[in-house]
Design a protein around this motif. Structure first.
Motif, mmCIF file in Angstrom:
data_model
loop_
_atom_site.group_PDB
_atom_site.id
_atom_site.type_symbol
_atom_site.label_atom_id
_atom_site.label_comp_id
_atom_site.label_asym_id
_atom_site.label_seq_id
_atom_site.Cartn_x
_atom_site.Cartn_y
_atom_site.Cartn_z
ATOM 1 N N LYS A 361 75.252 22.558 -15.108
ATOM 2 C CA LYS A 361 74.893 22.729 -16.515
ATOM 3 C C LYS A 361 75.382 24.073 -17.053
ATOM 4 O O LYS A 361 75.879 24.150 -18.191
ATOM 5 N N LEU A 362 75.250 25.112 -16.244
ATOM 6 C CA LEU A 362 75.711 26.427 -16.685
ATOM 7 C C LEU A 362 77.220 26.441 -16.918
ATOM 8 O O LEU A 362 77.711 27.054 -17.873
ATOM 9 N N GLU A 364 79.029 24.034 -17.829
ATOM 10 C CA GLU A 364 79.371 23.197 -18.980
ATOM 11 C C GLU A 364 79.152 23.936 -20.291
ATOM 12 O O GLU A 364 79.664 23.528 -21.329
ATOM 13 N N LEU A 365 78.355 25.010 -20.270
ATOM 14 C CA LEU A 365 78.030 25.734 -21.500
ATOM 15 C C LEU A 365 79.237 26.523 -22.032
ATOM 16 O O LEU A 365 80.052 27.007 -21.259
#
Length: 365
Positions: A361-362, A364-365
């Motif tokens: 998730k990180l 993808e930011l």
């Protein structure tokens, strides 16, 4: 003031020769990729973050004075030299990740029609140089995140194991993860440094880290330099230490972290984690995101470098082992995720089982 293991100005690179410490502080010039490969392979510079930075800067130093006929020739030079540097120490993933990122940049610049050959070279040099400052900033964030995680545990029960009446803590670390292993500040030693800055470090214990003695030679050297309250212990004393000294947490670094949270670090880490689990002492791994390899599902897939027998059989020029004895000298071992309390990164502290999803998730930011 923390130690400076890497000195760089555009076109010039020097590294502190860690083979000579603590007896002698001498800087060695790195004039190009061949020198970079040698100082990494010979462990004149070591520590996963520092390996990546020195490797990439050695390429920057080499291409700085050169002129290239085309962007294609520059890209080919970059690709070949980066692949060569990755082979110097295969266990640490940081060099491979840095190489992939720089090669991707080189590919993008090669395709960009509005980028000239000098522009491409300038942007590539800028990208390699930015790694130095980013590493220091990341290490400071790791230090703050790790210190807060440890203090939060201690705050739950002041006066419990490893905590004094004012919430100060005693911690144990293994191998070297400070300014000598990074661009500055440190990862696991950065956590300890932050605890000290907060006035919450009662004492730090460091292991000798046989057979290469990075703890006794390098970590102890840094701790004395920084005037931290510190004590050196032999590797074989860790179980007795955790039983007798009320250590609040163990904090170590990592050369590679697998997707499931298994962690490769300096040989001897695994047994410390086992002992910490037995004594109920939290075991933390401090590492930048660049040490996390989501392409490797578990520690079983991590390549473990094996070092020469002489590191075991000799101390300096003096032989300590019986002639003729066989040796097995893996430089690293793998600590299973089940023994790890948390993995401290510049973006937060994660439990091993949540690592893959959180990091994905990180990214993808």
């Amino acid at each position: 003031m923390s130690l400076q293991s890497i000195k760089y100005n555009r076109g010039s690179l020097e590294i502190l020769d860690q083979l000579l410490l603590p007896v002698q502080s001498k800087y060695v010039a790195v004039r190009g990729v061949e020198d970079g490969w040698k100082v990494i392979n010979k462990m004149q510079v070591r520590g996963a973050p520092a390996i990546a930075i020195v490797g990439c800067l050695s390429l920057a130093v080499e291409i700085y004075p050169e002129e290239f006929e085309s962007k294609k020739s520059l890209r080919q030079e970059i690709e070949g030299k980066l692949n060569y540097l990755v082979s110097a120490r295969p266990t640490a993933v940081n060099m491979k990740i840095a190489a992939d990122e720089l090669l991707s940049l080189a590919n993008d610049l090669t395709k960009a029609e509005d980028v000239s050959v000098p522009d491409m070279k300038q942007r590539f040099l800028n990208a390699t140089e930015a790694m130095l400052q980013k590493d220091i900033a990341d290490n400071r964030a790791i230090g703050a995140n790790g210190a807060q995680a440890i203090l939060k545990l201690v705050a739950k029960s002041l006066g419990a194991a490893g905590a004094s009446g004012n919430g100060s803590v005693r911690v144990l670390t293994h191998c070297n993860t400070g300014s000598l292993a990074t661009a500055g500040y440190g990862t696991a030693l950065g956590v300890i440094r932050n605890l000290h800055e907060l006035g919450k470090l009662e004492h730090v214990y460091c292991t000798e880290t046989r057979p290469y003695n990075q703890g006794a030679r390098l970590t102890a050297y840094e701790l004395v330099h920084e005037k931290f309250p510190a004590t050196l212990v032999l590797d074989s004393m860790v179980a007795a230490l955790l039983r007798a000294k009320n250590v609040a947490a163990v904090v170590v670094g990592a050369d590679r972290v697998a997707a499931n949270g298994d962690t490769a670090n300096k040989i001897g880490t695994y047994q410390i984690a086992v002992v910490a689990k037995h004594h109920g002492v939290p075991f933390y791994v401090a590492a930048p995101l660049t040490s996390i390899d989501l392409q490797i599902p578990s520690g079983d897939h991590i390549i473990i470098e094996e070092r020469p027998d002489r590191e075991m059989t000799h101390v300096g020029e003096h032989r300590i082992a019986a002639p003729g004895i066989n040796c097995w000298n893996p430089a690293f071992d793998v600590t299973p995720a089940s023994l790890i309390t948390g993995i401290i990164t510049e973006r937060g502290v994660f439990e091993p089982q949540e690592l893959k999803e959180a990091i994905t998730k990180l990214l993808e930011l």
